[in-house]
Design an enzyme around this catalytic site. Structure first.
Site, PDB file in Angstrom:
ATOM      1  N   HIS A  65       0.748  -1.452   0.021  1.00 37.66           N
ATOM      2  CA  HIS A  65       0.062   0.052  -0.127  1.00 37.66           C
ATOM      3  C   HIS A  65       0.923   1.137  -0.018  1.00 37.66           C
ATOM      4  CE1 HIS A  65      -3.825   1.994   0.890  1.00 37.66           C
ATOM      5  NE2 HIS A  65      -3.011   2.816   1.827  1.00 37.66           N
ATOM      6  N   ASP A  98       1.020   5.401   0.202  1.00 37.18           N
ATOM      7  CA  ASP A  98       0.473   6.391   0.573  1.00 37.18           C
ATOM      8  C   ASP A  98       1.081   7.867  -0.157  1.00 37.18           C
ATOM      9  OD1 ASP A  98      -2.019   5.726   2.205  1.00 37.18           O
ATOM     10  OD2 ASP A  98      -0.322   4.870   3.628  1.00 37.18           O
ATOM     11  N   MET A 147      -3.928  10.534  -2.238  1.00 40.60           N
ATOM     12  CA  MET A 147      -4.503  11.761  -1.275  1.00 40.60           C
ATOM     13  C   MET A 147      -4.005  13.035  -1.821  1.00 40.60           C
ATOM     14  SD  MET A 147      -3.842   9.689   2.493  1.00 40.60           S
ATOM     15  CE  MET A 147      -2.570   8.525   1.487  1.00 40.60           C
ATOM     16  N   ASP A 198      -8.438   1.554   6.127  1.00 46.88           N
ATOM     17  CA  ASP A 198      -6.990   2.219   6.295  1.00 46.88           C
ATOM     18  C   ASP A 198      -6.913   3.256   7.481  1.00 46.88           C
ATOM     19  OD1 ASP A 198      -4.635   3.333   5.871  1.00 46.88           O
ATOM     20  OD2 ASP A 198      -5.177   4.104   3.972  1.00 46.88           O
TER      21      ASP A 198
HETATM   22  C1  DX5 Z   1      -3.051   7.680   6.344  1.00 49.81           C
HETATM   23  C2  DX5 Z   1      -2.677   6.698   5.442  1.00 49.81           C
HETATM   24  C3  DX5 Z   1      -2.553   5.191   6.127  1.00 49.81           C
HETATM   25  C4  DX5 Z   1      -1.496   5.302   7.164  1.00 49.81           C
HETATM   26  C5  DX5 Z   1      -1.992   4.003   7.999  1.00 49.81           C
HETATM   27  O1  DX5 Z   1      -3.259   8.891   5.914  1.00 49.81           O
HETATM   28  O2  DX5 Z   1      -3.392   6.521   4.295  1.00 49.81           O
HETATM   29  O3  DX5 Z   1      -2.288   4.421   5.109  1.00 49.81           O
HETATM   30  O4  DX5 Z   1      -0.213   5.059   6.829  1.00 49.81           O
HETATM   31  O5  DX5 Z   1      -1.045   3.904   9.156  1.00 49.81           O
HETATM   32  P1  DX5 Z   1      -1.276   3.298  10.477  1.00 49.81           P
HETATM   33  O6  DX5 Z   1      -1.507   1.916  10.174  1.00 49.81           O
HETATM   34  O7  DX5 Z   1      -0.213   3.435  11.089  1.00 49.81           O
HETATM   35  O8  DX5 Z   1      -2.696   3.962  11.083  1.00 49.81           O
HETATM   36 ZN    ZN Z   2      -3.529   4.521   2.890  1.00 51.90          ZN
END
Ligand code: DX5
Ligand code: ZN
Length: 224
Positions: A35, A37, A70, A175
């Site tokens: 995944h 981000d 994002m 997520d």
């Molecule tokens: C948040 C991201 C996530 C994040 C999750 O904005 O989209 O994918 O990295 O991180 P954890 O699992 O640490 O909450």
């Molecule tokens: Zn994410």
């Protein structure tokens, strides 16, 4: 029809100084998807990395690269992420005025199309694009940072998303704040893909990644 349970470690919590090695390690440790981000400092209050970084590490794993954008706007960059080796490209429902068009563009690039919903966005936002979707990414934190606490109200939203999806072949991914405890709740509500960053990468070694992934997977065995 139940879909397989998949674990998608978020490389946001990996050591960026050795990102390729981290992806190889988490792949060997049992990750189903990788995944990614992507944050722009505009749609969310943080900046991470873009298509060139994904392209540079794409060769570190043969697994599915699940790219979570994002960013706003997203449309001008979809081609770059497709070319970088993304298999699934997910845009946010809140990121632009033409969600249907964005989803068509992703599929036209030959990629699977996902849409993500922020915690405050109702599931009705995707009611009329369901047939253009391969994946629905339900955010269980406000996007921007790893390591935040799971928002419990999202469990009910996952139930509603599951009902909306019906028998369509769509993955429901969650997520943010996923741990063995919250993993069980979201799977019980209907999710089948779990993103986890800090809960997977804690420990900093392949051995700990394997134990962390196993702990999440085992917690979701609902019959136990
Ligand atoms: C948040 C991201 C996530 C994040 C999750 O904005 O989209 O994918 O990295 O991180 P954890 O699992 O640490 O909450
Ligand atoms: Zn994410």
């Amino acid at each position: 029809m139940s879909r397989p349970l998949l674990i998608a470690p978020s490389i946001l919590s990996a050591d960026f100084s050795k990102l390729g090695d981290e992806i190889r390690a988490v792949d060997r440790a049992g990750a189903d998807w990788i995944h990614c981000d992507v944050m722009d400092g505009h749609f969310v209050p943080n900046i991470t990395y873009g298509a060139p970084v994904i392209k540079a590490v794409r060769g570190a794993s043969k697994k599915i690269f699940d790219v979570h954008l994002m960013i706003a706007p997203a449309d001008p960059y979809l081609g770059d992420f497709a070319a970088a080796g993304a298999d699934i490209i997910t845009v946010h429902a809140e990121a632009g005025p033409h969600l249907d068009r964005s989803l068509q563009a992703i599929r036209a690039l030959g990629k699977k199309a996902g849409v993500s919903l922020n915690p405050g966005t109702p599931e009705s936002a995707i009611e009329y694009v369901l047939d253009r979707l391969d994946l629905i990414l339900v955010m269980s934190v406000n996007p921007g940072f790893g390591g935040q606490s799971f928002i419990p109200a999202v469990v009910e939203k996952i139930r509603r998303v599951k009902a909306l999806v019906g028998s369509r072949p769509i993955d429901i991914e969650v997520d943010g704040g996923i741990t063995p405890e919250t993993a069980r709740q979201v799977v019980e509500a209907g999710a089948n893909v779990l993103v986890a960053g800090s809960a997977v990468f804690k420990g900093g070694s392949e051995q700990s990644y394997r134990a962390n992934i196993d702990a999440i997977r085992n917690a979701t065995r609902l019959e136990v």
